[in-house]
Design a protein around this motif. Structure first.
Motif, short mmCIF file in Angstrom:
data_model
loop_
_atom_site.label_atom_id
_atom_site.label_comp_id
_atom_site.label_asym_id
_atom_site.label_seq_id
_atom_site.Cartn_x
_atom_site.Cartn_y
_atom_site.Cartn_z
N LEU A 159 0.36 -1.29 0.09
CA LEU A 159 -0.01 -0.03 -0.23
C LEU A 159 1.21 1.19 -0.18
O LEU A 159 0.47 2.33 -0.45
N GLY A 160 2.28 0.78 0.75
CA GLY A 160 2.96 2.04 0.70
C GLY A 160 3.27 2.49 -1.35
O GLY A 160 3.88 3.76 -1.17
N HIS A 161 2.89 1.71 -2.02
CA HIS A 161 3.08 2.26 -3.33
C HIS A 161 2.35 2.86 -3.90
O HIS A 161 2.45 2.32 -5.47
N VAL A 162 0.75 2.90 -3.62
CA VAL A 162 0.17 3.88 -4.23
C VAL A 162 0.63 5.13 -4.77
O VAL A 162 1.40 5.82 -4.21
N VAL A 163 -0.02 5.48 -5.42
CA VAL A 163 1.12 6.84 -6.10
C VAL A 163 -0.32 7.78 -5.66
O VAL A 163 -1.51 7.34 -6.13
N VAL A 164 0.32 8.78 -5.04
CA VAL A 164 -0.14 10.12 -4.80
C VAL A 164 -0.65 11.27 -5.66
O VAL A 164 -0.89 12.31 -5.40
N ASP A 165 0.68 10.93 -5.99
CA ASP A 165 1.16 12.46 -7.34
C ASP A 165 1.73 12.38 -8.74
O ASP A 165 3.57 11.25 -8.33
N LEU A 166 0.82 11.54 -9.26
CA LEU A 166 1.84 11.31 -10.74
C LEU A 166 3.04 11.80 -10.93
O LEU A 166 4.07 11.62 -11.62
N ASP A 167 3.20 13.17 -10.72
CA ASP A 167 4.86 14.11 -10.94
C ASP A 167 5.47 14.24 -9.49
O ASP A 167 6.16 15.59 -10.50
N GLY A 168 4.87 13.54 -8.88
CA GLY A 168 5.41 13.46 -7.76
C GLY A 168 7.59 12.81 -7.22
O GLY A 168 8.01 12.80 -8.86
N PRO A 169 8.32 13.08 -6.36
CA PRO A 169 9.37 12.58 -6.36
C PRO A 169 10.00 11.57 -6.71
O PRO A 169 8.69 10.62 -6.49
N GLY A 179 5.99 9.51 -6.34
CA GLY A 179 5.28 10.45 -6.47
C GLY A 179 4.45 9.09 -5.43
O GLY A 179 3.27 8.93 -5.14
N CYS A 180 4.52 8.10 -5.20
CA CYS A 180 4.20 7.06 -3.93
C CYS A 180 3.92 7.00 -2.69
O CYS A 180 4.29 8.24 -2.28
N LEU A 181 3.49 7.15 -2.02
CA LEU A 181 2.45 7.22 -1.42
C LEU A 181 3.69 7.37 0.27
O LEU A 181 3.74 8.46 0.65
#
Length: 317
Positions: A159-169, A179-181
């Motif tokens: 679950l920590g690798h659900v993406v919450v920001d497509l263009d995140g770090p 952008g993974c959690l």
């Protein structure tokens, strides 16, 4: 007759916690280790030493359970892949049984944290639950109709690798995502955001921590937040809202009765969880907006107790 005792080992991204645990989940002896390096053989040696120390305190220990931050093949006990530790392709259960000469059981560390919380903690008597463990990274566990769900190969519940920001770090460790959690809301993220906040607010208590040779960690940020430092509290508010963004998506997907948040970073308590609840109430679908979001009953010992439960339950099968 004395209660049956086993050894539970929770091997995280940067540290190990182990204990001798009896059938009532009483911990009779604890073992702590920090990883001294990133080499595979060194890592395995430290694990063996920790078990041997625990076994010296309890020679009658019947088995050992390991929780490792890895995707684990349930049929063989092999470690398939780990974001943070050099465990890819390791026949973990077989190797440890050979070195320790005792029965060994192994699963993902967050799965086992949820096992402990479901048996005797914050998810007790619940049939549907999620677990997020916030530490170096973010582990996940899924309980559906009272059973842990691991996927077809033991690679599920990340679950920590659900993406919450497509263009995140870029994510941490060996994860290829962005952008993974995990990179946005883990204990490591608290430290990174804390360092940025310290630079922006040099006159704050957090800013005073910016000294040569001193790293601003999630633990330091959390301590100062509890002490009332506004800059540190803003960091936990930010991380909490990011956490809530991830939880909103997860509860929409799984419809749990409760979301349990554990790992070392849960020391932030309500300073972290209250903002997460606000975001979930704003963003989750109406049936899921009021899902319970609670701290792990067993705190950062949930993984170790779950590993012991694995040995107790599977060893008795």
């Amino acid at each position: 007759m004395s209660p049956r005792r086993v050894i539970g080992i929770d091997a995280g991204g940067t540290k190990l916690l182990g204990g001798v645990v009896d059938e009532g989940l009483a911990v009779r002896h604890r073992v702590h280790r920090l990883w001294l390096g990133s080499e595979r053989e060194e890592l395995l040696r430290v694990m063996v030493e920790a078990v041997e120390e625990a076994r010296a305190a309890a020679p009658d220990a019947a088995a050992v359970g390991f929780g490792i931050p890895s995707l684990v093949d349930q049929s063989t006990g092999a470690s398939l892949f780990s974001t943070h530790l050099p465990l890819e392709g390791v026949p973990f259960r077989a190797l440890m049984e050979e070195r320790l000469n005792m029965p060994v059981f192994v699963d993902n560390d967050a799965n086992l944290a949820l096992l402990a919380e479901a048996r005797a903690g914050a998810a007790r008597d619940r049939r549907h639950a999620l677990m997020l463990t916030l530490g170096t990274g973010i582990g996940g566990g899924i309980l559906v109709d009272g059973r842990l769900q691991r996927g077809s190969r033991g690679a599920g519940a990340e679950l920590g690798h659900v993406v919450v920001d497509l263009d995140g770090p870029p994510c941490q460790g060996r994860c290829p995502g962005r952008g993974c959690l995990e990179v946005m809301a883990s204990g490591s993220a608290i430290g990174r955001e804390g360092a940025e906040a310290a630079r922006r607010s040099p006159d704050s208590a957090l800013g005073a921590q910016l000294r040569p040779g001193r790293e601003i960690t999630g633990a330091i940020v959390t301590e100062l937040a509890h002490d009332g430092d506004p800059a540190a509290r803003e960091v936990l508010e930010l991380i909490g809202r990011r956490l809530g963004t991830g939880i909103a998506s997860l509860v929409n997907a799984f419809d749990p009765e409760v979301v349990v948040v554990g790992g070392g970073a849960v020391a932030g308590g309500e300073l972290l969880l209250a903002p997460a609840r606000v975001v979930v109430a704003e963003r989750a679908l109406p049936p899921n907006q009021e899902v319970e979001i609670v701290a792990a009953h067993f705190g950062d010992e949930a993984g170790m107790l779950g590993a012991a439960l694995l040995a107790l339950e599977d060893g008795a099968a």
